[in-house]
Design a protein around this motif. Sequence first.
Motif, PDB file in Angstrom:
ATOM      1  N   THR A 280      16.393  12.439  -6.042  1.00 15.41           N
ATOM      2  CA  THR A 280      16.744  11.847  -4.748  1.00 15.41           C
ATOM      3  C   THR A 280      18.259  11.856  -4.541  1.00 15.41           C
ATOM      4  N   ILE A 281      19.012  11.507  -5.589  1.00 17.25           N
ATOM      5  CA  ILE A 281      20.476  11.535  -5.500  1.00 17.25           C
ATOM      6  C   ILE A 281      20.964  12.960  -5.268  1.00 17.25           C
ATOM      7  N   LEU A 282      20.380  13.913  -5.986  1.00 15.73           N
ATOM      8  CA  LEU A 282      20.788  15.315  -5.838  1.00 15.73           C
ATOM      9  C   LEU A 282      20.593  15.803  -4.407  1.00 15.73           C
ATOM     10  N   ILE A 283      19.401  15.581  -3.853  1.00 17.73           N
ATOM     11  CA  ILE A 283      19.116  16.045  -2.489  1.00 17.73           C
ATOM     12  C   ILE A 283      19.963  15.286  -1.465  1.00 17.73           C
ATOM     13  N   THR A 284      20.172  13.989  -1.680  1.00 16.32           N
ATOM     14  CA  THR A 284      20.996  13.189  -0.771  1.00 16.32           C
ATOM     15  C   THR A 284      22.418  13.729  -0.706  1.00 16.32           C
ATOM     16  N   THR A 285      22.998  14.038  -1.855  1.00 14.69           N
ATOM     17  CA  THR A 285      24.377  14.522  -1.870  1.00 14.69           C
ATOM     18  C   THR A 285      24.497  15.944  -1.327  1.00 14.69           C
ATOM     19  N   ILE A 286      23.564  16.822  -1.692  1.00 13.70           N
ATOM     20  CA  ILE A 286      23.643  18.210  -1.224  1.00 13.70           C
ATOM     21  C   ILE A 286      23.536  18.281   0.301  1.00 13.70           C
ATOM     22  N   THR A 287      22.535  17.608   0.857  1.00 16.42           N
ATOM     23  CA  THR A 287      22.335  17.667   2.313  1.00 16.42           C
ATOM     24  C   THR A 287      23.444  16.923   3.057  1.00 16.42           C
ATOM     25  N   GLY A 288      24.090  15.979   2.407  1.00 17.64           N
ATOM     26  CA  GLY A 288      25.172  15.246   3.053  1.00 17.64           C
ATOM     27  C   GLY A 288      26.501  15.959   2.996  1.00 17.64           C
ATOM     28  N   ILE A 289      26.752  16.666   1.885  1.00 19.58           N
ATOM     29  CA  ILE A 289      28.068  17.275   1.679  1.00 19.58           C
ATOM     30  C   ILE A 289      28.272  18.521   2.542  1.00 19.58           C
ATOM     31  N   LYS A 290      27.240  19.357   2.675  1.00 15.56           N
ATOM     32  CA  LYS A 290      27.416  20.629   3.383  1.00 15.56           C
ATOM     33  C   LYS A 290      27.913  20.464   4.822  1.00 15.56           C
ATOM     34  N   PRO A 291      27.292  19.607   5.669  1.00 18.48           N
ATOM     35  CA  PRO A 291      27.826  19.466   7.025  1.00 18.48           C
ATOM     36  C   PRO A 291      29.223  18.848   7.056  1.00 18.48           C
ATOM     37  N   VAL A 292      29.515  17.945   6.106  1.00 20.79           N
ATOM     38  CA  VAL A 292      30.834  17.312   6.063  1.00 20.79           C
ATOM     39  C   VAL A 292      31.904  18.333   5.669  1.00 20.79           C
ATOM     40  N   VAL A 293      31.586  19.205   4.709  1.00 20.46           N
ATOM     41  CA  VAL A 293      32.520  20.263   4.318  1.00 20.46           C
ATOM     42  C   VAL A 293      32.809  21.181   5.507  1.00 20.46           C
TER      43      VAL A 293
ATOM     44  N   TYR B 248      32.266  10.026   6.798  1.00 15.92           N
ATOM     45  CA  TYR B 248      33.315  10.975   7.211  1.00 15.92           C
ATOM     46  C   TYR B 248      33.893  10.592   8.569  1.00 15.92           C
ATOM     47  N   ASP B 249      33.019  10.214   9.491  1.00 19.70           N
ATOM     48  CA  ASP B 249      33.445   9.895  10.846  1.00 19.70           C
ATOM     49  C   ASP B 249      34.308   8.632  10.891  1.00 19.70           C
ATOM     50  N   HIS B 250      33.964   7.630  10.077  1.00 23.96           N
ATOM     51  CA  HIS B 250      34.645   6.331  10.164  1.00 23.96           C
ATOM     52  C   HIS B 250      35.722   6.126   9.103  1.00 23.96           C
ATOM     53  N   TYR B 251      35.593   6.789   7.944  1.00 22.20           N
ATOM     54  CA  TYR B 251      36.538   6.519   6.856  1.00 22.20           C
ATOM     55  C   TYR B 251      37.244   7.756   6.314  1.00 22.20           C
ATOM     56  N   GLY B 252      36.815   8.939   6.756  1.00 19.92           N
ATOM     57  CA  GLY B 252      37.503  10.148   6.346  1.00 19.92           C
ATOM     58  C   GLY B 252      36.819  10.889   5.208  1.00 19.92           C
ATOM     59  N   TYR B 253      37.298  12.105   4.962  1.00 18.51           N
ATOM     60  CA  TYR B 253      36.686  13.009   3.991  1.00 18.51           C
ATOM     61  C   TYR B 253      36.771  12.471   2.566  1.00 18.51           C
ATOM     62  N   HIS B 254      37.921  11.891   2.198  1.00 18.18           N
ATOM     63  CA  HIS B 254      38.115  11.439   0.816  1.00 18.18           C
ATOM     64  C   HIS B 254      37.142  10.324   0.445  1.00 18.18           C
ATOM     65  N   ILE B 255      36.929   9.373   1.337  1.00 15.13           N
ATOM     66  CA  ILE B 255      35.993   8.274   1.067  1.00 15.13           C
ATOM     67  C   ILE B 255      34.567   8.813   0.969  1.00 15.13           C
ATOM     68  N   CYS B 256      34.236   9.749   1.844  1.00 14.82           N
ATOM     69  CA  CYS B 256      32.904  10.352   1.819  1.00 14.82           C
ATOM     70  C   CYS B 256      32.653  11.051   0.483  1.00 14.82           C
ATOM     71  N   ILE B 257      33.624  11.832   0.024  1.00 14.70           N
ATOM     72  CA  ILE B 257      33.486  12.532  -1.254  1.00 14.70           C
ATOM     73  C   ILE B 257      33.424  11.545  -2.412  1.00 14.70           C
ATOM     74  N   PHE B 258      34.237  10.504  -2.347  1.00 12.92           N
ATOM     75  CA  PHE B 258      34.225   9.497  -3.415  1.00 12.92           C
ATOM     76  C   PHE B 258      32.849   8.829  -3.514  1.00 12.92           C
ATOM     77  N   PHE B 259      32.234   8.523  -2.369  1.00 12.86           N
ATOM     78  CA  PHE B 259      30.905   7.909  -2.363  1.00 12.86           C
ATOM     79  C   PHE B 259      29.886   8.836  -3.032  1.00 12.86           C
ATOM     80  N   ASN B 260      29.933  10.125  -2.690  1.00 15.73           N
ATOM     81  CA  ASN B 260      28.993  11.080  -3.289  1.00 15.73           C
ATOM     82  C   ASN B 260      29.259  11.268  -4.776  1.00 15.73           C
ATOM     83  N   MET B 261      30.521  11.186  -5.184  1.00 11.79           N
ATOM     84  CA  MET B 261      30.834  11.281  -6.606  1.00 11.79           C
ATOM     85  C   MET B 261      30.279  10.078  -7.372  1.00 11.79           C
TER      86      MET B 261
END
Length: 393
Positions: free
Chosen positions: A11-24, A147-160
């Motif tokens: 679940t974590i794997l699919i959540t991060t993969i599907t979330g990261i691609k559009p943000v990138v 990404y929309d409210h806190y920026g790319y770095h926070i989004c990546i940190f959450f996924n990490m």
Amino acid sequence: MNYYIIILMNTILITTITGIKPVVSLYAYSLGLSPQEISMIIASSAICPALLALHIGKWVDHIGTRPMVIIGNVMYLISLLLTVMFPSFFIFLIQLAMVGIASTCLMLALQKRIGSLGGDIDRTVANYSLFGSVGAMIGPVISSFLYDHYGYHICIFFNMVLIAIALSSEMGMRNLDGENIQKTDEKQQANLQGRESIWALMRNRDMRNAILIGGLIFSYRELFSVYFPLLADNMGITPTLTGLLLSFLGLAMLVIRFTQTSLVGSFGRMRILTWSLFVTGVIYLVTPFSPWIVVLFVWVGILGAGLGLAQPLSTAALLEESSSERRGEVLGFQMMINRVSQFAIPVIFGGIGGLIGVSAIFWGSGLVLMAFGYVTRPLPIYVEKTKNQRKHL
């Protein structure tokens, strides 16, 4: 306990993969990269699995699932750090290539573990796929919001953080299938040299059909999401309504998996796989002739049911038909076929659509799916009657 940890990691794997691609994609575009460059970046996440999936599957069998899970998670973490530290076109390209390799390591290792749990394989794979679908639904929403409210770095940190949770949960896994038993180099080499090639394994009709059907369904699911909006635009359907139809497709794929176990018990796995091709083919054929919204919702719902059943059932068939020491290789071969067809089929039918029109893509796809449904149909079982039985007939 192992089962729940596997579900959590998937679940974590699919959540991060599907979330990261559009943000990138969004972040790269905001840095001034062109749509063509972004397309190359996204494509890199699929090219690497297409080239390496079979070899990664062999390594899953060779060194065990635990090392591959650790390698995949660590590579995933490193890939996310790269664009935070050095955002550029080539770094984005390397990042998603690493994400593709890391996710392939994780998916194949987790799928092999699912097959090692025993019990009702169809129920196990259905629940595994169900939570994966949940991850696919929430991943883009969470990452896009951050990404929309806190920026790319926070989004990546959450996924990490999510990936770190998956990595730490690996420590809670018990040994599944004797992976910690030490083997000598001589025994490992003898085992590898004595193996049949993967093509020899494809003589098994059910295994071959499961791989073929899984690859076709995966490709035509992607094809529908790409070309249905174009068809809908030609039919005068608004983008908002098109989005609702695609969301309904995902919902139908999710809901049908609750009935998977009972359907398999009633009709049989391979029969359902074959009929999923026929049903999907018919829907592709009739969709261009359905201008009424209500009818389209019905067709899309049926299509989602066919697509939603075929993917987990093909995986369950492979897990059941393959031996435990070859499961990673067989699953890797299936993933390779999935990725290759993901590239080839859109290219072929995209060229047809450019020459004849978008509707021709759906007509051609429908005919191809129905033809393969006939080719992969279960063969009748002939029972030779004894002399006494023939006398009574």
